[in-house]
Design an enzyme around this catalytic site. Structure first.
Site, PDB file in Angstrom:
ATOM      1  N   ARG A  67       0.839  -1.197   0.000  1.00 32.54           N
ATOM      2  CA  ARG A  67       0.000   0.000   0.000  1.00 32.54           C
ATOM      3  C   ARG A  67       0.879   1.254   0.000  1.00 32.54           C
ATOM      4  O   ARG A  67       0.564   2.252  -0.648  1.00 32.54           O
ATOM      5  CB  ARG A  67      -0.868  -0.053   1.269  1.00 32.54           C
ATOM      6  N   THR A 108     -14.723  15.600  -0.426  1.00 32.77           N
ATOM      7  CA  THR A 108     -16.153  15.830  -0.276  1.00 32.77           C
ATOM      8  C   THR A 108     -16.835  14.513   0.096  1.00 32.77           C
ATOM      9  O   THR A 108     -16.548  13.463  -0.470  1.00 32.77           O
ATOM     10  CB  THR A 108     -16.757  16.485  -1.542  1.00 32.77           C
ATOM     11  N   HIS A 109     -17.720  14.615   1.099  1.00 36.04           N
ATOM     12  CA  HIS A 109     -18.358  13.415   1.652  1.00 36.04           C
ATOM     13  C   HIS A 109     -19.880  13.611   1.682  1.00 36.04           C
ATOM     14  O   HIS A 109     -20.347  14.669   2.101  1.00 36.04           O
ATOM     15  CB  HIS A 109     -17.830  13.163   3.072  1.00 36.04           C
ATOM     16  N   ASP A 145     -12.884  10.602   7.252  1.00 33.32           N
ATOM     17  CA  ASP A 145     -13.868  11.692   7.212  1.00 33.32           C
ATOM     18  C   ASP A 145     -13.915  12.483   8.519  1.00 33.32           C
ATOM     19  O   ASP A 145     -14.987  12.901   8.969  1.00 33.32           O
ATOM     20  CB  ASP A 145     -15.267  11.139   6.844  1.00 33.32           C
TER      21      ASP A 145
HETATM   22  C1  GAR Z   1     -19.987  11.829  -4.056  1.00 32.41           C
HETATM   23  O1  GAR Z   1     -21.267  11.919  -3.478  1.00 32.41           O
HETATM   24  C2  GAR Z   1     -18.922  11.828  -2.981  1.00 32.41           C
HETATM   25  O2  GAR Z   1     -19.225  12.611  -1.874  1.00 32.41           O
HETATM   26  C3  GAR Z   1     -18.906  10.374  -2.602  1.00 32.41           C
HETATM   27  O3  GAR Z   1     -18.962   9.697  -3.821  1.00 32.41           O
HETATM   28  C4  GAR Z   1     -19.761  10.474  -4.722  1.00 32.41           C
HETATM   29  C5  GAR Z   1     -18.999  10.604  -6.010  1.00 32.41           C
HETATM   30  O4  GAR Z   1     -19.817  11.102  -7.017  1.00 32.41           O
HETATM   31  N1  GAR Z   1     -17.733  10.069  -1.835  1.00 32.41           N
HETATM   32  C6  GAR Z   1     -17.750   9.262  -0.788  1.00 32.41           C
HETATM   33  O5  GAR Z   1     -18.716   8.626  -0.406  1.00 32.41           O
HETATM   34  C7  GAR Z   1     -16.421   9.173  -0.067  1.00 32.41           C
HETATM   35  N2  GAR Z   1     -16.590   8.724   1.279  1.00 32.41           N
HETATM   36  P1  GAR Z   1     -19.203  11.570  -8.407  1.00 32.41           P
HETATM   37  O6  GAR Z   1     -18.211  10.490  -8.839  1.00 32.41           O
HETATM   38  O7  GAR Z   1     -20.379  11.639  -9.331  1.00 32.41           O
HETATM   39  O8  GAR Z   1     -18.535  12.892  -8.192  1.00 32.41           O
END
Ligand code: GAR
Length: 204
Positions: A67, A108-109, A145
């Site tokens: 990793r 972004t979460h 997070d």
């Molecule tokens: C988003 O909602 C982001 O917050 C989430 O994946 C989606 C990606 O959407 N991330 C997580 O859950 C990370 N913990 P996208 O590929 O359409 O931008």
């Protein structure tokens, strides 16, 4: 002033990436996506970058013995693009402390942190029965997070929502939040003191 250089990391459909690419088309936005990286090939996020003429790279964990080796290789390629900010936008891998020491990294979460961390924010919020959830932009730290919060947006849970409908509503709000916060950071700078994040308090 030169636009802030963004390296965006993705693992999937890349709609948040697309919102950033679209925002960067306006020179007044103050940022430019200089590269898009992924932890897998063949995803729509990379295709979006290619269509926009943005350089891409991918580093799959399974191609590395350790990793640490994967993380170091990712950091090396990211470094090549000299980012001011790395934006993890739906990037489903944890980054090492070494990576995070090298680059200011935002994530972004799709939940209101500290609630519902991890891979399944919308599912976990729905299962818990909350009436309001949302999205959070934070400075990535060593936890999952848990980093200092840059911006949040609330989103109502509707009767009859399933995980998909809720996540889609969250993502609409999330993209606007991301574009707004990243643009302000690019134009005005960011300071992080402990858990306190301020935009506009320092030059980039
Ligand atoms: C988003 O909602 C982001 O917050 C989430 O994946 C989606 C990606 O959407 N991330 C997580 O859950 C990370 N913990 P996208 O590929 O359409 O931008």
């Amino acid at each position: 002033m030169q636009p802030a250089r963004l390296v965006v990391l993705v693992s999937g459909s890349g709609t948040n990436l697309q919102a950033l690419i679209d925002a960067c088309a306006d020179p007044a936005y103050g940022a430019r996506v200089v590269a898009v990286g992924a932890d897998r090939d063949g995803i729509e996020g990379l295709a979006r970058a290619e269509r926009a003429g943005i350089p891409t790279f991918s580093r799959s964990v399974t191609d590395f013995e350790t990793r640490e080796g994967w993380d170091e290789s990712l950091a090396t390629v990211v470094e090549r693009f000299e980012p001011d900010v790395v934006v993890s936008a739906g990037f489903m891998k944890l980054l090492s402390a070494r990576f995070l020491d090298r680059f200011l990294t935002l994530n972004t979460h799709p939940a209101l942190c500290p609630a519902f961390p991890g891979m399944h924010g919308p599912r976990d919020a729905l299962a818990y029965g909350v009436k309001v959830t949302g999205a959070t932009l934070f400075v990535v730290d060593a936890g999952v997070d848990t980093g200092p919060i840059v911006a949040q947006v609330p989103v109502e849970v509707h009767e009859g929502d399933d995980v998909e409908s809720l996540h889609e509503r969250i993502k609409t709000a999330e993209r606007a939040m991301l574009v707004d916060a990243v643009g302000r950071i690019a134009r005005e700078g960011i300071t992080v003191e402990g858990r306190r994040v301020r935009i506009g308090a320092a030059a980039r």
